[in-house]
Design an enzyme around this catalytic site. Structure first.
Site, PDB file in Angstrom:
ATOM      1  N   GLY A  10      22.080  26.796  -4.769  1.00 62.02           N
ATOM      2  CA  GLY A  10      20.898  27.600  -4.479  1.00 62.02           C
ATOM      3  C   GLY A  10      21.079  29.056  -4.850  1.00 62.02           C
ATOM      4  O   GLY A  10      22.164  29.503  -5.226  1.00 62.02           O
ATOM      5  N   ASP A  33      27.198  20.889  -2.106  1.00 63.07           N
ATOM      6  CA  ASP A  33      25.742  20.853  -2.071  1.00 63.07           C
ATOM      7  C   ASP A  33      25.298  19.432  -1.760  1.00 63.07           C
ATOM      8  O   ASP A  33      26.123  18.521  -1.606  1.00 63.07           O
ATOM      9  CB  ASP A  33      25.149  21.318  -3.403  1.00 63.07           C
ATOM     10  CG  ASP A  33      23.825  22.050  -3.216  1.00 63.07           C
ATOM     11  OD1 ASP A  33      23.074  21.682  -2.290  1.00 63.07           O
ATOM     12  OD2 ASP A  33      23.547  22.985  -3.980  1.00 63.07           O
ATOM     13  N   THR A  97      22.002  30.983   8.188  1.00 61.08           N
ATOM     14  CA  THR A  97      20.851  30.088   8.272  1.00 61.08           C
ATOM     15  C   THR A  97      19.865  30.573   9.325  1.00 61.08           C
ATOM     16  O   THR A  97      20.266  31.055  10.383  1.00 61.08           O
ATOM     17  CB  THR A  97      21.322  28.667   8.620  1.00 61.08           C
ATOM     18  OG1 THR A  97      22.290  28.244   7.647  1.00 61.08           O
ATOM     19  CG2 THR A  97      20.169  27.681   8.650  1.00 61.08           C
ATOM     20  N   THR A  98      18.571  30.450   9.047  1.00 56.82           N
ATOM     21  CA  THR A  98      17.534  30.809  10.015  1.00 56.82           C
ATOM     22  C   THR A  98      16.679  29.589  10.338  1.00 56.82           C
ATOM     23  O   THR A  98      16.797  28.539   9.712  1.00 56.82           O
ATOM     24  CB  THR A  98      16.645  31.940   9.489  1.00 56.82           C
ATOM     25  OG1 THR A  98      15.992  31.523   8.269  1.00 56.82           O
ATOM     26  CG2 THR A  98      17.460  33.192   9.196  1.00 56.82           C
ATOM     27  N   HIS A 153       8.395  37.883   2.253  1.00 51.81           N
ATOM     28  CA  HIS A 153       9.460  37.165   1.556  1.00 51.81           C
ATOM     29  C   HIS A 153       8.886  36.396   0.376  1.00 51.81           C
ATOM     30  O   HIS A 153       7.660  36.261   0.238  1.00 51.81           O
ATOM     31  CB  HIS A 153      10.173  36.188   2.497  1.00 51.81           C
ATOM     32  CG  HIS A 153      11.171  36.841   3.403  1.00 51.81           C
ATOM     33  ND1 HIS A 153      10.815  37.420   4.591  1.00 51.81           N
ATOM     34  CD2 HIS A 153      12.520  37.021   3.283  1.00 51.81           C
ATOM     35  CE1 HIS A 153      11.894  37.922   5.181  1.00 51.81           C
ATOM     36  NE2 HIS A 153      12.938  37.689   4.410  1.00 51.81           N
ATOM     37  N   HIS A 154       9.763  35.852  -0.424  1.00 55.72           N
ATOM     38  CA  HIS A 154       9.405  35.067  -1.599  1.00 55.72           C
ATOM     39  C   HIS A 154       8.649  33.793  -1.223  1.00 55.72           C
ATOM     40  O   HIS A 154       8.680  33.337  -0.067  1.00 55.72           O
ATOM     41  CB  HIS A 154      10.665  34.709  -2.402  1.00 55.72           C
ATOM     42  CG  HIS A 154      11.704  34.025  -1.581  1.00 55.72           C
ATOM     43  ND1 HIS A 154      11.744  32.664  -1.405  1.00 55.72           N
ATOM     44  CD2 HIS A 154      12.747  34.521  -0.865  1.00 55.72           C
ATOM     45  CE1 HIS A 154      12.765  32.330  -0.641  1.00 55.72           C
ATOM     46  NE2 HIS A 154      13.399  33.448  -0.287  1.00 55.72           N
ATOM     47  N   LYS A 157      10.375  30.565   0.660  1.00 55.84           N
ATOM     48  CA  LYS A 157      10.909  30.588   2.029  1.00 55.84           C
ATOM     49  C   LYS A 157      10.116  29.619   2.899  1.00 55.84           C
ATOM     50  O   LYS A 157       8.882  29.608   2.877  1.00 55.84           O
ATOM     51  CB  LYS A 157      10.850  32.002   2.606  1.00 55.84           C
ATOM     52  CG  LYS A 157      11.535  32.117   3.967  1.00 55.84           C
ATOM     53  CD  LYS A 157      11.737  33.565   4.371  1.00 55.84           C
ATOM     54  CE  LYS A 157      12.389  33.685   5.748  1.00 55.84           C
ATOM     55  NZ  LYS A 157      13.724  33.075   5.792  1.00 55.84           N
ATOM     56  N   THR A 164      14.881  37.425  10.618  1.00 62.12           N
ATOM     57  CA  THR A 164      15.080  38.862  10.805  1.00 62.12           C
ATOM     58  C   THR A 164      13.931  39.479  11.581  1.00 62.12           C
ATOM     59  O   THR A 164      14.136  40.305  12.484  1.00 62.12           O
ATOM     60  CB  THR A 164      15.228  39.555   9.437  1.00 62.12           C
ATOM     61  OG1 THR A 164      16.329  38.981   8.734  1.00 62.12           O
ATOM     62  CG2 THR A 164      15.446  41.046   9.596  1.00 62.12           C
TER      63      THR A 164
END
Length: 269
Positions: A10, A33, A97-98, A153-154, A157, A164
């Site tokens: 990634g 992965d 990781t979130t 964000h992109h 996501k 955050t």
């Protein structure tokens, strides 16, 4: 330090591999992965034109067999599975990781009783300095100001609000003597009525290749205070992760965050 990287194919995984390769105190010890990834069997440094001698595998055990620390920025379910292997092999972990649910956070805390780990929704040093600034600002601006958290964000996501942004809300809420579960407002649509005093609102933007922008707005009568952090490169997260790995080297067990790594948890302003 001998470091293994999860999610090696990634965008964040590649950034982490690049950071480890270029860091004088680090050695890439493993990379893995998901099964079916087209990069399996290839050298982990192929995307850089570099031969690391480390082959990307789908075996977590194999990737961690010679590692001291795992750095993992994948998905909650996968991260927890990887942490079980870390516990079995005595490998420390840095987790970026979130999107963890409450029960998953509890499971991670239990695993930390057997192996040391740092978990933070954002590993960037600047973001963690921003958390401390927000704590101070919230205490000063505790009356007469409406608080909003805006994040971007992109388009790839998958979780919202970002980890955050949620941590920013938690920091502000704690400084105000409450908790985010009580005062957080995560959706507005239709006739919502007037804004309720004491709430913390969230707005989420997803688009393009935005790495990560976060603003906390304190809106009062006649003035606005905005505290903003903008990331232009994922390398800031990678460099913070290596700093977290260095912090863990003399820690046998325990769950830490970047505030601990940077010494900010003891800093009183």
């Amino acid at each position: 330090m001998r470091i293994a990287i999860a999610g090696a194919s990634g965008r964040m995984g590649k950034t982490l591999i690049e950071a480890v390769i270029n860091h004088p105190a680090c050695t890439l010890a493993g990379a893995f992965d998901l099964a079916g990834s087209p990069t399996l069997g290839r050298d982990a440094g192929d995307f850089m034109g570099t031969n690391t001698g480390v082959t990307i595998t789908d075996s977590v055990e194999q990737a961690l067999s010679n590692a001291q620390v795992l750095i993992d920025f994948t998905r909650p379910e996968g991260t927890l599975t990887h942490l079980v292997v870390c516990q079995q092999l005595g490998v420390k972990a840095v987790i970026g990781t979130t999107g963890f649910e409450a029960d998953q956070k509890t499971a991670m805390a239990e695993l930390a009783k057997k192996v040391a780990m740092v978990w933070s929704p954002n590993m960037a040093v600047g973001v963690n300095a921003t958390f401390k600034l927000l704590e101070v600002a919230a205490k000063i601006l505790s009356q007469g100001y409406d608080i909003e958290v805006i994040e971007a964000h992109h388009s790839k996501k998958v979780d919202a609000p970002s980890g955050t942004a949620l941590r920013m809300g938690e920091v502000v809420a704690k400084a105000l003597g409450t908790d985010l579960d009580t005062v957080g407002v995560f959706a507005r649509e239709g006739i919502t009525g007037e804004r309720q005093p004491g709430t913390i609102g969230f707005s989420t933007i997803r688009g393009g290749d935005i790495v990560g922008d976060h603003t906390v707005l304190f809106a009062g009568l006649g003035e606005r205070i905005e505290i903003t952090h903008k990331s232009s490169s994922r390398m800031t997260y990678a460099q913070g992760s290596i700093r977290a790995a260095q912090f863990l080297m003399d820690k046998p067990t325990g769950l830490f965050d970047m505030q601990d790594v940077l010494g900010l948890s003891q800093l009183r302003l």
